[in-house]
Motif scaffolding. Structure first.
Motif, PDB file in Angstrom:
ATOM      1  N   LEU A 193       0.824  -1.203   0.000  1.00 49.63           N
ATOM      2  CA  LEU A 193       0.000   0.000   0.000  1.00 49.63           C
ATOM      3  C   LEU A 193       0.863   1.259   0.000  1.00 49.63           C
ATOM      4  O   LEU A 193       0.577   2.224  -0.721  1.00 49.63           O
ATOM      5  N   GLN A 194       1.938   1.236   0.764  1.00 46.01           N
ATOM      6  CA  GLN A 194       2.815   2.402   0.807  1.00 46.01           C
ATOM      7  C   GLN A 194       3.522   2.621  -0.527  1.00 46.01           C
ATOM      8  O   GLN A 194       3.764   3.768  -0.927  1.00 46.01           O
ATOM      9  N   GLN A 195       3.827   1.547  -1.230  1.00 46.12           N
ATOM     10  CA  GLN A 195       4.416   1.669  -2.562  1.00 46.12           C
ATOM     11  C   GLN A 195       3.432   2.302  -3.535  1.00 46.12           C
ATOM     12  O   GLN A 195       3.804   3.116  -4.387  1.00 46.12           O
ATOM     13  N   ILE A 196       2.169   1.921  -3.391  1.00 50.43           N
ATOM     14  CA  ILE A 196       1.120   2.502  -4.244  1.00 50.43           C
ATOM     15  C   ILE A 196       0.997   3.998  -3.966  1.00 50.43           C
ATOM     16  O   ILE A 196       0.975   4.823  -4.898  1.00 50.43           O
ATOM     17  N   ILE A 197       0.896   4.356  -2.699  1.00 48.73           N
ATOM     18  CA  ILE A 197       0.730   5.761  -2.327  1.00 48.73           C
ATOM     19  C   ILE A 197       1.916   6.594  -2.796  1.00 48.73           C
ATOM     20  O   ILE A 197       1.754   7.752  -3.212  1.00 48.73           O
ATOM     21  N   ALA A 198       3.102   6.004  -2.797  1.00 44.71           N
ATOM     22  CA  ALA A 198       4.298   6.723  -3.238  1.00 44.71           C
ATOM     23  C   ALA A 198       4.218   7.108  -4.716  1.00 44.71           C
ATOM     24  O   ALA A 198       4.911   8.031  -5.156  1.00 44.71           O
ATOM     25  N   GLN A 199       3.374   6.424  -5.488  1.00 47.41           N
ATOM     26  CA  GLN A 199       3.213   6.711  -6.914  1.00 47.41           C
ATOM     27  C   GLN A 199       2.120   7.746  -7.182  1.00 47.41           C
ATOM     28  O   GLN A 199       1.900   8.132  -8.324  1.00 47.41           O
ATOM     29  N   ILE A 200       1.424   8.190  -6.136  1.00 47.69           N
ATOM     30  CA  ILE A 200       0.321   9.131  -6.290  1.00 47.69           C
ATOM     31  C   ILE A 200       0.824  10.541  -5.953  1.00 47.69           C
ATOM     32  O   ILE A 200       1.221  10.797  -4.816  1.00 47.69           O
ATOM     33  N   PRO A 201       0.845  11.450  -6.919  1.00 51.45           N
ATOM     34  CA  PRO A 201       1.421  12.775  -6.670  1.00 51.45           C
ATOM     35  C   PRO A 201       0.848  13.520  -5.470  1.00 51.45           C
ATOM     36  O   PRO A 201       1.600  14.222  -4.773  1.00 51.45           O
ATOM     37  N   VAL A 202      -0.448  13.380  -5.186  1.00 50.82           N
ATOM     38  CA  VAL A 202      -0.999  14.104  -4.030  1.00 50.82           C
ATOM     39  C   VAL A 202      -0.641  13.425  -2.712  1.00 50.82           C
ATOM     40  O   VAL A 202      -0.885  13.961  -1.635  1.00 50.82           O
ATOM     41  N   GLY A 203      -0.063  12.234  -2.777  1.00 54.37           N
ATOM     42  CA  GLY A 203       0.484  11.589  -1.596  1.00 54.37           C
ATOM     43  C   GLY A 203      -0.506  10.894  -0.686  1.00 54.37           C
ATOM     44  O   GLY A 203      -0.209  10.668   0.493  1.00 54.37           O
ATOM     45  N   ARG A 204      -1.658  10.514  -1.197  1.00 53.60           N
ATOM     46  CA  ARG A 204      -2.648   9.822  -0.371  1.00 53.60           C
ATOM     47  C   ARG A 204      -3.628   9.072  -1.247  1.00 53.60           C
ATOM     48  O   ARG A 204      -3.681   9.271  -2.471  1.00 53.60           O
TER      49      ARG A 204
END
Length: 240
Positions: A193-204
């Protein structure tokens, strides 16, 4: 005039948030579901919506559901095609059952539900059809050839149906969410999940309420000039 909305997969996750928002907007809301009776009953009680059980992948089930809603609440003028499942596996190992089940529930359901309301919308000169697609229908995803195909198909369906019905006062739009904070996403291992969030520019992760806000607008009286659109809601993870 109080309008009637039907939300498929409307008792859990994003669908529940949509049902709650449309109810709060003053619509009469029916929430479709397929299996979890206890959760559906709780949803009906907590949100004050009608719940309707059936398999959206079966044409006759959809006809029965629409008939039931229209007899109790009135003509369906807002349809949110939200129901969906995943059966993730790389394609070279995918069984016909894993392919077919996802296509039936995620793609065929859009035909099955829409076919039973479109004529009434055209006759009345007003309607809103909102299809919940996915970021993975836009960019693809490993292990989701079935899901990505179905969600991409929804986008093509949206464009064609929008063209056919624009002059009849019926708008057809799609929303393509990214990763949303739902039970399914929360079940992903924390490190993944943290790897996924790291790919999202808004960070969440996104929220179901944010998707519901967009549905609320598209379902409303002021969205008559928006049709054939696919609205991306993914925190900047994929831009098209």
């Amino acid at each position: 005039m109080v309008r009637v909305a039907f939300v498929t997969g409307g008792t859990r996750g994003i669908g529940r948030a949509i049902s709650a928002r449309l109810k709060a907007d003053g619509l009469k809301v029916a929430a479709g579901y397929s299996g979890d009776d206890a959760n559906a009953e709780a949803c009906a009680k907590e949100l004050g919506v009608m719940v309707v059980k059936g398999n959206v992948g079966v044409f006759d089930d959809c006809r029965a559901a629409i008939d039931k809603v229209e007899k109790e609440l009135g003509p369906v003028e807002v349809l949110v095609n939200n129901a969906g499942i995943t059966r993730d596996v790389v394609f070279h190992r995918m069984t016909p059952e894993q392919w077919g089940e996802v296509i039936r529930v995620n793609m065929d359901s859009v035909y099955n539900m829409t076919r039973h309301v479109i004529e009434g919308m055209r006759e009345r000169g007003w309607g809103r059809i909102i299809n919940i697609s996915s970021i993975n229908g836009q960019k693809g995803q490993i292990g989701q050839a079935n899901y990505s195909a179905a969600k991409a198909g929804m986008i093509g369906f949206t464009k064609a149906l929008a063209l056919e019905n624009a002059k009849k006062g019926v708008t057809v739009n799609a929303i393509a969410p990214g990763y949303i904070d739902t039970e399914m996403v929360r079940a992903v291992p924390e490190n993944v999940l943290q790897q996924i969030i790291a790919q999202i520019p808004v960070g969440r992760l996104g929220t179901g309420d944010e998707i519901a806000d967009m549905v609320s607008y598209l379902a409303g009286e002021h969205a008559g000039y928006v049709t054939g659109s696919t609205l991306t809601m993914n925190g900047g993870q994929f831009m098209s």
